[in-house]
Scaffold this active site. Structure first.
Site, PDB file in Angstrom:
ATOM      1  N   ALA A  61      32.835 -48.334 -74.651  1.00 46.94           N
ATOM      2  CA  ALA A  61      33.697 -48.293 -73.464  1.00 46.94           C
ATOM      3  C   ALA A  61      34.942 -47.476 -73.782  1.00 46.94           C
ATOM      4  O   ALA A  61      35.352 -47.376 -74.944  1.00 46.94           O
ATOM      5  CB  ALA A  61      34.087 -49.714 -73.087  1.00 46.94           C
ATOM      6  N   GLY A 100      29.825 -50.569 -76.332  1.00 48.40           N
ATOM      7  CA  GLY A 100      29.072 -50.269 -75.108  1.00 48.40           C
ATOM      8  C   GLY A 100      28.043 -49.180 -75.319  1.00 48.40           C
ATOM      9  O   GLY A 100      27.024 -49.140 -74.614  1.00 48.40           O
ATOM     10  N   GLU A 103      25.159 -50.980 -76.620  1.00 49.92           N
ATOM     11  CA  GLU A 103      24.628 -51.815 -75.523  1.00 49.92           C
ATOM     12  C   GLU A 103      23.815 -50.955 -74.553  1.00 49.92           C
ATOM     13  O   GLU A 103      22.779 -51.384 -74.043  1.00 49.92           O
ATOM     14  CB  GLU A 103      25.779 -52.525 -74.813  1.00 49.92           C
ATOM     15  CG  GLU A 103      26.421 -53.595 -75.710  1.00 49.92           C
ATOM     16  CD  GLU A 103      27.633 -54.250 -75.077  1.00 49.92           C
ATOM     17  OE1 GLU A 103      28.589 -53.510 -74.765  1.00 49.92           O
ATOM     18  OE2 GLU A 103      27.615 -55.473 -74.881  1.00 49.92           O
ATOM     19  N   GLU A 123      33.283 -54.709 -81.005  1.00 48.41           N
ATOM     20  CA  GLU A 123      34.208 -55.250 -79.995  1.00 48.41           C
ATOM     21  C   GLU A 123      35.148 -56.302 -80.556  1.00 48.41           C
ATOM     22  O   GLU A 123      36.313 -56.395 -80.152  1.00 48.41           O
ATOM     23  CB  GLU A 123      33.421 -55.855 -78.820  1.00 48.41           C
ATOM     24  CG  GLU A 123      32.789 -54.843 -77.897  1.00 48.41           C
ATOM     25  CD  GLU A 123      31.397 -54.365 -78.335  1.00 48.41           C
ATOM     26  OE1 GLU A 123      31.069 -54.519 -79.530  1.00 48.41           O
ATOM     27  OE2 GLU A 123      30.671 -53.842 -77.481  1.00 48.41           O
TER      28      GLU A 123
HETATM   29  C1  LIG Z   1      35.078 -57.624 -68.010  1.00 49.28           C
HETATM   30  C2  LIG Z   1      34.985 -56.190 -68.384  1.00 49.28           C
HETATM   31  C3  LIG Z   1      33.645 -55.838 -68.990  1.00 49.28           C
HETATM   32  C4  LIG Z   1      33.768 -54.593 -69.795  1.00 49.28           C
HETATM   33  C5  LIG Z   1      32.594 -54.512 -70.664  1.00 49.28           C
HETATM   34  C6  LIG Z   1      32.606 -53.295 -71.502  1.00 49.28           C
HETATM   35  C7  LIG Z   1      33.045 -53.555 -72.868  1.00 49.28           C
HETATM   36  C8  LIG Z   1      32.613 -52.750 -73.803  1.00 49.28           C
HETATM   37  C9  LIG Z   1      33.159 -52.970 -75.088  1.00 49.28           C
HETATM   38  C10 LIG Z   1      33.337 -51.687 -75.876  1.00 49.28           C
HETATM   39  O1  LIG Z   1      32.543 -50.816 -75.905  1.00 49.28           O
HETATM   40  S1  LIG Z   1      34.789 -51.643 -76.671  1.00 49.28           S
HETATM   41  C11 LIG Z   1      34.715 -50.157 -77.555  1.00 49.28           C
HETATM   42  C12 LIG Z   1      33.826 -50.266 -78.729  1.00 49.28           C
HETATM   43  N1  LIG Z   1      33.909 -49.078 -79.525  1.00 49.28           N
HETATM   44  C13 LIG Z   1      34.669 -48.986 -80.589  1.00 49.28           C
HETATM   45  O2  LIG Z   1      35.298 -49.922 -81.003  1.00 49.28           O
HETATM   46  C14 LIG Z   1      34.696 -47.658 -81.288  1.00 49.28           C
HETATM   47  C15 LIG Z   1      36.112 -47.245 -81.512  1.00 49.28           C
HETATM   48  N2  LIG Z   1      36.172 -45.955 -82.169  1.00 49.28           N
HETATM   49  C16 LIG Z   1      36.007 -45.816 -83.497  1.00 49.28           C
HETATM   50  O3  LIG Z   1      35.723 -46.722 -84.238  1.00 49.28           O
HETATM   51  C17 LIG Z   1      36.205 -44.445 -84.051  1.00 49.28           C
HETATM   52  O4  LIG Z   1      37.050 -43.750 -83.195  1.00 49.28           O
HETATM   53  C18 LIG Z   1      34.879 -43.668 -84.199  1.00 49.28           C
HETATM   54  C19 LIG Z   1      34.091 -43.685 -82.905  1.00 49.28           C
HETATM   55  C20 LIG Z   1      34.040 -44.295 -85.326  1.00 49.28           C
HETATM   56  C21 LIG Z   1      35.191 -42.190 -84.566  1.00 49.28           C
HETATM   57  O5  LIG Z   1      35.997 -42.150 -85.713  1.00 49.28           O
HETATM   58  P1  LIG Z   1      36.679 -40.777 -86.188  1.00 49.28           P
HETATM   59  O6  LIG Z   1      37.446 -41.090 -87.417  1.00 49.28           O
HETATM   60  O7  LIG Z   1      35.651 -39.726 -86.247  1.00 49.28           O
HETATM   61  O8  LIG Z   1      37.653 -40.339 -85.018  1.00 49.28           O
HETATM   62  P2  LIG Z   1      38.920 -41.090 -84.428  1.00 49.28           P
HETATM   63  O9  LIG Z   1      40.130 -40.344 -84.826  1.00 49.28           O
HETATM   64  O10 LIG Z   1      38.870 -42.528 -84.704  1.00 49.28           O
HETATM   65  O11 LIG Z   1      38.668 -40.935 -82.860  1.00 49.28           O
HETATM   66  C22 LIG Z   1      38.699 -39.655 -82.226  1.00 49.28           C
HETATM   67  C23 LIG Z   1      39.427 -39.765 -80.917  1.00 49.28           C
HETATM   68  O12 LIG Z   1      38.638 -40.556 -80.027  1.00 49.28           O
HETATM   69  C24 LIG Z   1      39.401 -41.651 -79.548  1.00 49.28           C
HETATM   70  N3  LIG Z   1      38.466 -42.775 -79.344  1.00 49.28           N
HETATM   71  C25 LIG Z   1      37.572 -43.248 -80.215  1.00 49.28           C
HETATM   72  N4  LIG Z   1      36.860 -44.233 -79.667  1.00 49.28           N
HETATM   73  C26 LIG Z   1      37.308 -44.384 -78.420  1.00 49.28           C
HETATM   74  C27 LIG Z   1      36.971 -45.246 -77.353  1.00 49.28           C
HETATM   75  N5  LIG Z   1      35.984 -46.158 -77.464  1.00 49.28           N
HETATM   76  N6  LIG Z   1      37.657 -45.150 -76.217  1.00 49.28           N
HETATM   77  C28 LIG Z   1      38.638 -44.227 -76.068  1.00 49.28           C
HETATM   78  N7  LIG Z   1      39.006 -43.363 -77.035  1.00 49.28           N
HETATM   79  C29 LIG Z   1      38.346 -43.456 -78.201  1.00 49.28           C
HETATM   80  C30 LIG Z   1      40.437 -41.911 -80.618  1.00 49.28           C
HETATM   81  O13 LIG Z   1      41.512 -42.609 -80.106  1.00 49.28           O
HETATM   82  C31 LIG Z   1      40.769 -40.508 -81.060  1.00 49.28           C
HETATM   83  O14 LIG Z   1      41.631 -39.995 -80.071  1.00 49.28           O
HETATM   84  P3  LIG Z   1      42.786 -38.990 -80.468  1.00 49.28           P
HETATM   85  O15 LIG Z   1      43.529 -38.799 -79.203  1.00 49.28           O
HETATM   86  O16 LIG Z   1      42.078 -37.770 -80.977  1.00 49.28           O
HETATM   87  O17 LIG Z   1      43.592 -39.674 -81.525  1.00 49.28           O
END
Ligand SMILES: CCCCCC/C=C/CC(=O)SCCNC(=O)CCNC(=O)[C@H](O)C(C)(C)COP(=O)(O)OP(=O)(O)OC[C@H]1O[C@@H](n2cnc3c(N)ncnc32)[C@H](O)[C@@H]1OP(=O)(O)O
Length: 719
Positions: A61, A100, A103, A123
């Site tokens: 997400a 997500g 998922e 999450e």
């Molecule tokens: C009642 C409501 C119901 C809602 C139900 C939906 C719920 C869903 C739950 C989820 O999916 S929560 C999200 C789960 N995902 C994560 O936790 C992944 C988080 N990201 C990471 O762990 C890392 O970023 C990565 C994907 C492993 C990549 O690592 P890397 O070192 O290659 O790059 P980063 O510098 O960390 O990230 C690059 C860039 O991307 C941004 N970013 C990463 N993930 C997300 C994300 N999920 N959403 C938005 N943005 C994301 C990060 O902030 C970096 O941005 P920047 O601006 O370049 O710093």
């Protein structure tokens, strides 16, 4: 967004497009819904493949959307529609499928992963649970114990492990999308009933109650007050005990509580804080984007005590060649053995060959002549360190970066000993250096942006979260620790016991209270520093320790314990007693209680009842106040830097976001008001006096934490 193309005649290929990690933003979700409809409505299309652009399937997400008005199609019905589709849908997983993203893949009928891909449900690390069916589908697919492990820890697993667990159907070394397209063509027309995970019964062990009870105990112990891991266990339990639809209802209920919780806000703030610290800046205006790091292939470590050994291991494990220097022959032999042991154990844990051949040892400094970077880790003594820096400056090739692992001494004094002070920075590791994630990169007034960039990049290479900070006594972490420790001692003087203070701090979420930490790291460490500062000596006129030093309140309690040889765990006595020297089981010590009683009597102090609130407020708010001073002084660029340092270096509970985020949560006006209250009661304690920046923020209506940098800039421009 999502792009649709028809490939190989009969396969609809949907490509998620949202830089950088193809997070499921409203636009991406809308794209998936629209493109799925298109694929299902085109009669020529017999099967569908979902992939992500730029070799990344999906990072889950879009965390930036949380806390805002969520628009676009919701995730759960979108995934249900994919699972219910009449044509097979194959997920082609490259890079990552997280949260997500996984998922979504679990809603597909088949999953094919590249060998280098990683999948997981992280999450919990954001204060949430996998609430788009992940907590209900994963246990049905891989069984309860494995799903509990993945969901409660949030750990990422490799494609190989995912295959073994049954999360993916196939792993490939080739172009994953091509393999998935071929696969999709092959399975077109086959029955999809056996492929819809939501229809699977959940394989539940016969001793399910005991299993969940044990899992609950385990997460409660590790969670230190975090609520998401507990909710994760409850959600998996619902999968094991309820039909799918009811399980989904339970998942939704649990998520509703988590989604709006302060802990989720704190953990999501912390996620972005970790990324913000990589975008460092210096007061000179130098910044991460414009400062180029130089390559470091070969490094040296000078001094092989505990810290030097850990640093050597961290460098060697990251593939660097390391010259490890220790001038004392006996210490060198012991260090060789210890380093080899650490490398061997580490290699065994991660299933790789130990990097023993990466380390060469020397009892003199000459072999460091050709290294790219040196980390000095000798005893914390300025005169000794100065001498080492003079020698390094004479021996090293031009351009070698000279770094010190000092935990608080003036980097500038060391830089002045060298021919090229611009190449000198601090690299402050935390013990054990090969394990702890934090690295403070300390720039002095002369440090060049290249030196900072190089140290920051090296930190990243060896797996650390590096934070660039300015040069001052104790830098950020230890400078803030000082008023915190001081308050803890004052509380003992006023009537508290070490175990009560520790209990309050541990209930707050610290892994260990201040006194247990002090016993673990050794009381003599601080004692030596205080002696060097002229603080720990008894009063020359009476021979008695005094409670005022350098014009302010001082507690000599730690010094008195050291004078008795009570150095903590290593001597079996400190703030607690231990069965034997080296033992880790702390027990309250009646001797210490009588000692405190006598001490209070001797100094005319009357013990009073001190409550939880006072312990927390005095210890934490004095530390936070110092944090504001650090921001005011420009030693840290923003609150995120301080919070990352405290969570990774000082075991501040992550679900409280770090001290500065915590202050924002409590309310800056409340922090200010309580500091004023305590400062009035203790006017001889300057660290309780609210600082200018805190007052300014409160006067400005306590703006949200992401706006503090603007206020800090104004404060600096007025100086
Ligand atoms: C009642 C409501 C119901 C809602 C139900 C939906 C719920 C869903 C739950 C989820 O999916 S929560 C999200 C789960 N995902 C994560 O936790 C992944 C988080 N990201 C990471 O762990 C890392 O970023 C990565 C994907 C492993 C990549 O690592 P890397 O070192 O290659 O790059 P980063 O510098 O960390 O990230 C690059 C860039 O991307 C941004 N970013 C990463 N993930 C997300 C994300 N999920 N959403 C938005 N943005 C994301 C990060 O902030 C970096 O941005 P920047 O601006 O370049 O710093």
């Amino acid at each position: 967004m999502a792009q649709y193309t028809r490939v190989s005649g009969s396969v609809g290929l949907i490509t998620l497009q949202s830089p950088r990690v193809n997070a499921l933003s409203a636009a991406v979700r809308q794209g998936i819904v629209d493109m799925m409809q298109r694929a299902l409505s085109e009669p020529e299309v017999k099967s569908v493949v979902i992939c992500g652009q730029n070799g990344i399937f999906c990072g889950g997400a879009d965390i930036k959307e949380f806390g805002k008005n969520m628009s676009g199609p919701p995730l759960i019905p979108m995934i249900h529609a994919i699972e219910a589709a009449s044509k097979p849908v194959v997920a082609a997983i490259e890079g990552i499928a997280l949260g997500g993203g996984l998922e979504l893949a679990l809603g597909c009928h088949y999953r094919i992963a590249h060998a280098k891909a990683r999948v997981g449900l992280p999450e919990v690390t954001l204060g949430l649970l996998p609430a788009a069916g992940g907590s209900q589908r994963l246990p049905r697919l891989i069984g309860v114990p494995a799903a509990l492990d993945l969901i409660t820890t949030g750990r990422h697993v490799t494609a190989a492990e995912a295959l073994k667990l049954g999360i993916v159907d196939q792993v490939t070394d080739h172009n994953t999308v091509n393999v998935a397209v071929k696969f999709a063509k092959r399975v077109a027309g086959q029955s999809l009933d056996p492929r819809r995970i939501s229809t699977y019964p959940c394989p539940c062990p016969s001793d399910a109650d005991a299993l969940f009870e044990k899992a609950m105990q385990k997460v409660r112990r590790a969670a230190r007050g975090a609520i998401a891991p507990v909710a994760c266990v409850q959600a998996v339990r619902a999968a094991a005990t309820l039909p799918y639809n009811q399980g989904m209802e339970r998942e939704k209920e649990l998520m509703a509580t988590l989604f709006t919780s302060g802990q989720a806000r704190a953990l999501q703030y912390f996620f972005f804080a970790q990324r913000a610290v990589g975008k460092w800046s210096m007061p000179s205006g130098a910044r991460w984007e414009t400062s180029k790091p130089r390559p470091v292939h070969k490094a040296a470590v000078i001094g092989l005590g505990t810290m030097g050994r850990g640093i050597t291991v961290a460098l060697a494990q990251a593939g660097l060649s390391v010259v490890a220097v220790e001038t004392q022959e006996k210490q060198l032999m012991e260090a060789k053995q210890a380093i080899s042991g650490m490398l061997e154990r580490g290699a065994k844990r991660s299933g790789v060959a130990p990097a023993l051949d990466k380390v060469s040892y020397s009892h003199n400094i000459q072999p460091v002549a050709d290294v790219d970077l040196v980390i000095e880790a000798v005893f914390e003594d300025m005169a000794l360190k100065k001498k080492v820096f003079q020698q390094l400056s004479a021996v090293c090739k031009p351009g070698t970066f000279l770094c010190s692992n000092t935990s608080g001494l003036d980097i500038d004094h060391l830089a002045c000993q060298t021919r090229n002070p611009e190449l000198v920075v601090g690299m402050h590791f935390f013990a054990p250096a090969h394990v702890m994630k934090l690295l403070e990169v300390v720039y002095g007034p002369k440090s060049s942006p290249h030196a900072v960039a190089t140290a920051m990049q090296l930190g990243k290479k060896i797996g650390k979260v590096s934070v660039a900070v300015g040069n001052c006594r104790g830098f950020v972490g230890n400078r803030m620790l000082k008023p915190y420790l001081e308050q803890a001692l004052f509380l003992l003087e006023e009537g508290a016991t070490p175990e009560f203070v520790d209990q309050v701090l541990e209930e707050f979420g610290f892994a260990m209270g201040v006194f247990r930490v002090s016993d673990l790291s050794g009381l003599d460490v601080g004692w030596r520093v205080r002696m060097a500062d002229g603080l720990a000596q008894p009063d020359p006129t009476t021979g008695q320790p005094v409670r005022v030093r350098q014009g302010r309140r001082y507690s000599p309690l730690g010094d008195l314990l050291c004078e008795q040889g009570r150095f903590g765990q290593k001597t079996g006595r400190g703030w607690y007693q231990y069965d034997k020297p080296g033992s880790q089981v702390a027990k309250p010590d009646p001797w210490l209680h009588s000692f405190l009683d006598e001490y209070r009597t001797r100094h005319g102090l009357v013990a009073r009842r001190i409550d939880h609130q006072e312990v927390l407020e005095r210890c934490l708010y004095s530390l936070i106040n110092e944090g504001f001073r650090i921001l005011e002084d420009g030693i840290a660029a923003g609150p995120e830097d301080i919070d990352v340092i405290y969570v990774f270096g000082y075991s501040w509970p992550r679900h409280r976001g770090g001290p500065m985020f915590y202050a924002a949560t409590v309310g800056l006006n409340k922090v200010l008001e309580r500091l004023e209250h305590y400062h009035q009661a203790h006017p001889d304690v300057p660290s309780l006096q609210p600082c200018r920046l805190l007052r300014k923020l409160v006067a400005g209506g306590s703006p949200p934490i992401h706006k503090w940098r603007e206020v800090i800039k104004k404060v600096h421009s007025q100086l």
